[in-house]
Design a protein around this motif. Structure first.
Motif, PDB file in Angstrom:
ATOM      1  N   LEU A 170      44.524  45.206  39.018  1.00 57.18           N
ATOM      2  CA  LEU A 170      43.531  44.454  38.650  1.00 57.18           C
ATOM      3  C   LEU A 170      42.279  45.102  38.872  1.00 57.18           C
ATOM      4  N   ALA A 171      42.134  46.019  39.596  1.00 52.39           N
ATOM      5  CA  ALA A 171      41.086  47.066  39.864  1.00 52.39           C
ATOM      6  C   ALA A 171      40.790  47.573  38.534  1.00 52.39           C
ATOM      7  N   ASP A 172      41.720  48.059  37.744  1.00 46.71           N
ATOM      8  CA  ASP A 172      41.536  48.533  36.296  1.00 46.71           C
ATOM      9  C   ASP A 172      40.874  47.735  35.516  1.00 46.71           C
ATOM     10  N   ASP A 173      41.205  46.362  35.711  1.00 47.89           N
ATOM     11  CA  ASP A 173      40.512  45.096  34.790  1.00 47.89           C
ATOM     12  C   ASP A 173      38.907  45.209  35.105  1.00 47.89           C
ATOM     13  N   TYR A 174      38.743  45.477  36.224  1.00 49.30           N
ATOM     14  CA  TYR A 174      37.106  45.320  36.700  1.00 49.30           C
ATOM     15  C   TYR A 174      36.292  46.415  36.425  1.00 49.30           C
ATOM     16  N   ASP A 175      37.216  47.560  36.206  1.00 48.35           N
ATOM     17  CA  ASP A 175      36.498  48.928  36.324  1.00 48.35           C
ATOM     18  C   ASP A 175      35.221  49.085  35.530  1.00 48.35           C
ATOM     19  N   GLN A 176      35.246  48.523  34.554  1.00 44.10           N
ATOM     20  CA  GLN A 176      34.117  48.815  33.630  1.00 44.10           C
ATOM     21  C   GLN A 176      33.146  47.709  33.888  1.00 44.10           C
TER      22      GLN A 176
END
Length: 212
Positions: A170-176
């Motif tokens: 989920l962190a990867d989804d929000y990274d940008q």
């Protein structure tokens, strides 16, 4: 009576052990002794005679009383000690109880992402609802007090690892788009991954009679 006489008060006499009681919390050695003694006494007494009512109260302890009492006793204990292990189990339970919906989302993301046996070991349905995850973590904690202690720790370890994987995903989804939120999930993932390693190590120590 003079002003000096009125202002004079006899010293209050205190019991000889009052100094120890007042300052024990600031003594790391004493705090460690109390943590290990309370964890060992609690676990041994309950496991010797695991009455349902007593186990129920322990499983629901943080719901009724919050986490502060447990934190005061065990939060500063080494991770791979008995009090440190119990502290991490209660923290894991509290995380699920406090926000079961997010926990279910993270668990499902982690379950589909991991190629390991952790989802099977943890034992949650696929997919698991928030209520089912609450029931699972309570069942795992119940196993600590009235079941195979090492197996309960291994299930908790796998549970934490699955949720950690989901938090990373989920962190990867929000990274940008939401870097702050991404950072929060990354921090949670790292913490849960550490808990997973510590709980798994504690299970091994318990089997070797080395978890104290």
């Amino acid at each position: 009576m003079s002003d000096a006489s009125r202002d004079f008060h006899k010293p209050v006499r205190r019991s000889p052990d009052s100094f120890d009681r007042n300052f024990a919390a600031d003594d790391p050695a004493e705090a460690s002794r109390v943590a290990h003694a309370t964890a060992s006494a609690l676990l041994s007494r309950v496991r010797e005679a695991p009455h349902d009512e007593v186990v129920d109260r322990l499983v629901s302890f943080t719901d009724a009383h919050g986490i502060a009492t447990i934190a005061e006793l065990w939060s500063h204990s080494p991770a791979r000690s008995l009090p440190g292990t119990l502290w991490r189990l209660y923290l894991l339970q509290l995380m699920i109880h406090d926000d079961a919906a997010t926990a279910a989302l993270l668990y499902e993301r982690g379950r589909t992402r991991l190629a390991s046996a952790d989802p099977v070991i943890a034992g949650a349905p696929a997919p698991a609802s928030p209520d089912e995850l609450v029931a699972l973590i309570d069942l795992i904690l119940r196993g600590v007090f009235a079941g195979d202690f090492a197996l309960a720790l291994e299930r908790a370890s796998s549970f934490a690892r699955v949720v950690a994987s989901g938090a990373t995903d989920l962190a990867d989804d929000y990274d940008q788009t939401e870097p702050r939120r991404a950072s929060q999930f990354t921090t949670r993932a790292l913490r849960l991954d550490t808990y997973a390693d510590d709980l798994n190590a504690a299970a091994g120590l318990w089997r070797r009679e080395g978890l104290t």
